[in-house]
Design an enzyme around this catalytic site. Structure first.
Site, PDB file in Angstrom:
ATOM      1  N   HIS A   1      31.907  38.804  39.223  1.00  0.00           N
ATOM      2  CA  HIS A   1      32.593  39.745  38.331  1.00  0.00           C
ATOM      3  C   HIS A   1      31.616  40.316  37.293  1.00  0.00           C
ATOM      4  O   HIS A   1      30.452  40.497  37.592  1.00  0.00           O
ATOM      5  CB  HIS A   1      33.806  39.070  37.685  1.00  0.00           C
ATOM      6  CG  HIS A   1      34.692  38.408  38.694  1.00  0.00           C
ATOM      7  ND1 HIS A   1      35.597  39.103  39.455  1.00  0.00           N
ATOM      8  CD2 HIS A   1      34.775  37.110  39.115  1.00  0.00           C
ATOM      9  CE1 HIS A   1      36.215  38.270  40.289  1.00  0.00           C
ATOM     10  NE2 HIS A   1      35.725  37.052  40.106  1.00  0.00           N
TER      11      HIS A   1
ATOM     12  N   GLU B 158      33.673  27.784  44.063  1.00  0.00           N
ATOM     13  CA  GLU B 158      34.832  27.954  43.172  1.00  0.00           C
ATOM     14  C   GLU B 158      34.959  26.679  42.349  1.00  0.00           C
ATOM     15  O   GLU B 158      35.471  25.664  42.812  1.00  0.00           O
ATOM     16  CB  GLU B 158      36.105  28.199  43.982  1.00  0.00           C
ATOM     17  CG  GLU B 158      36.141  29.509  44.745  1.00  0.00           C
ATOM     18  CD  GLU B 158      36.586  30.694  43.892  1.00  0.00           C
ATOM     19  OE1 GLU B 158      36.691  30.540  42.660  1.00  0.00           O
ATOM     20  OE2 GLU B 158      36.825  31.773  44.472  1.00  0.00           O
TER      21      GLU B 158
END
Length: 347
Positions: A10, A149
């Protein structure tokens, strides 16, 4: 010379990633990336690193991230992410490779996951396992690639751990050790050194950990009353409330959230650490109230005067009476708390 291309997922201003429990994914993964680099630099040699981004002022499309890694002919690609789910009970660690991954990518995943297992056990975390996906950065990269993650930002307990620099350091070090083993990097010596970031810091055994009772009291603002600030210049982030043990640098104009402050407002509590209040500029926010009667307006103005909040209260009498006020920092906190105490609507 081995080439490691890393991708902090991101990135602002376009994409903060998952947001929850006072955290933004784009900020947490930058810390993980810095700790990953610190571990490699302290313990290994014979490698180069390039990054998708090293601050929160950069955003690259997924295809561009893969293209840059391919153009550099990287030997390995690792993308750092934080998970999120609609169900706040979702928890744990997992990693991904492309669903049609090469044998090399499968080997990378096996090695990295093996290094993560002791960390999962240490923190009593859930192992969600090794998985595959059609993620663009895994599909479009030419070299062995993995996407991690690190827990769930949407889970309150996970999020609390994600605010702990030691927790992040454990995961980042395991990622780094996995990549080093996969690339067969040469160790600098026989003893691994764990450092909190790629800045000059004393070794762990030379540090004096402040006693809790000796640290300044921190007043927590929580998620509701947190506010944003901008770094006036490159600034340090410190591990303790007394502004001791700097572990990373935030670039000038970086925007981030404040979740508490120390007595005398010398330090702001930020994700995973503290910054000097004098080094940042609180960002102003406009609050709009509804249904503000004349008596309420007078009480509001009296409150502002008593608190020494020097800002305009703009009242609009037409239609449903309302008012606007632009405030920043602790003044914003005080105004929000006043409006909540009075149970007056605002947005």
């Amino acid at each position: 010379m081995k080439k490691i291309y890393e991708d902090a997922g991101h990135g602002l201003p376009n994409d903060p990633g998952a947001v929850g429990n006072g955290l933004k994914e784009c900020e947490v993964v930058l810390t993980i990336q810095e700790l990953f680099n610190a571990y490699l630099l302290a313990n290994y040699e014979g490698f180069e690193i390039k990054s998708t981004r090293t601050d929160n002022k950069t955003f690259l499309p997924l295809s561009e991230r893969a293209r840059r890694a391919n153009r550099w002919n990287a030997d390995v690609f690792i993308s750092f992410h934080i998970n999120s789910a609609a169900n706040e009970k979702a928890t744990g660690y997992e990693d991904f490779i492309y669903k049609h991954a090469s044998l090399a990518s499968k080997s990378l995943q096996n090695i990295v996951h093996e290094q993560i297992l002791p960390v999962i056990c240490k923190h009593n975390a859930t192992n969600r396992g090794k998985k595959t996906a059609n993620y663009a950065v895994l599909r479009m990269t030419n070299m062995p690639a993995i996407l991690t993650e690190t827990m769930f930002i949407s889970n309150p307990k996970d999020a609390q751990n994600l605010k702990n620099i030691e927790f992040l350091k454990d995961f980042a070090s395991a990622y780094a050790e996995g990549v080093a083993k996969f690339l067969d990097l040469k160790t600098k010596d026989s003893t691994h050194v764990i450092v909190p970031s790629p800045v000059q810091v004393p070794k762990e055994d030379e540090k004096e950990t402040p006693k809790k009772e000796d640290l300044p009291k921190v007043t927590s603002l929580g998620d509701k009353y947190s506010f944003q600030v901008k770094a006036k210049q490159d600034i340090g982030v410190y591990k303790y409330a007394n502004l001791a043990e700097k572990f990373k640098i935030l670039k000038e104009r970086t925007v981030f959230s404040v979740y508490g402050y120390t007595e005398g407002v010398k330090a702001w509590a930020v994700p995973a650490g503290f910054v000097q209040a004098k080094d940042v500029e609180p960002l102003s926010v406009t609050l709009t109230t509804g249904g503000l009667s004349k008596d309420m307006e007078m009480e509001f103005r009296a409150f502002l005067k008593s608190e020494g909040i020097d800002t305009e209260l703009n009242v609009y009498a037409k239609g449903n009476p309302s008012a606007e006020i632009r405030v920043a920092g602790l003044d914003l906190v005080k105004v929000k708390q006043f409006l909540d105490k009075k149970d007056w609507y605002y947005k």
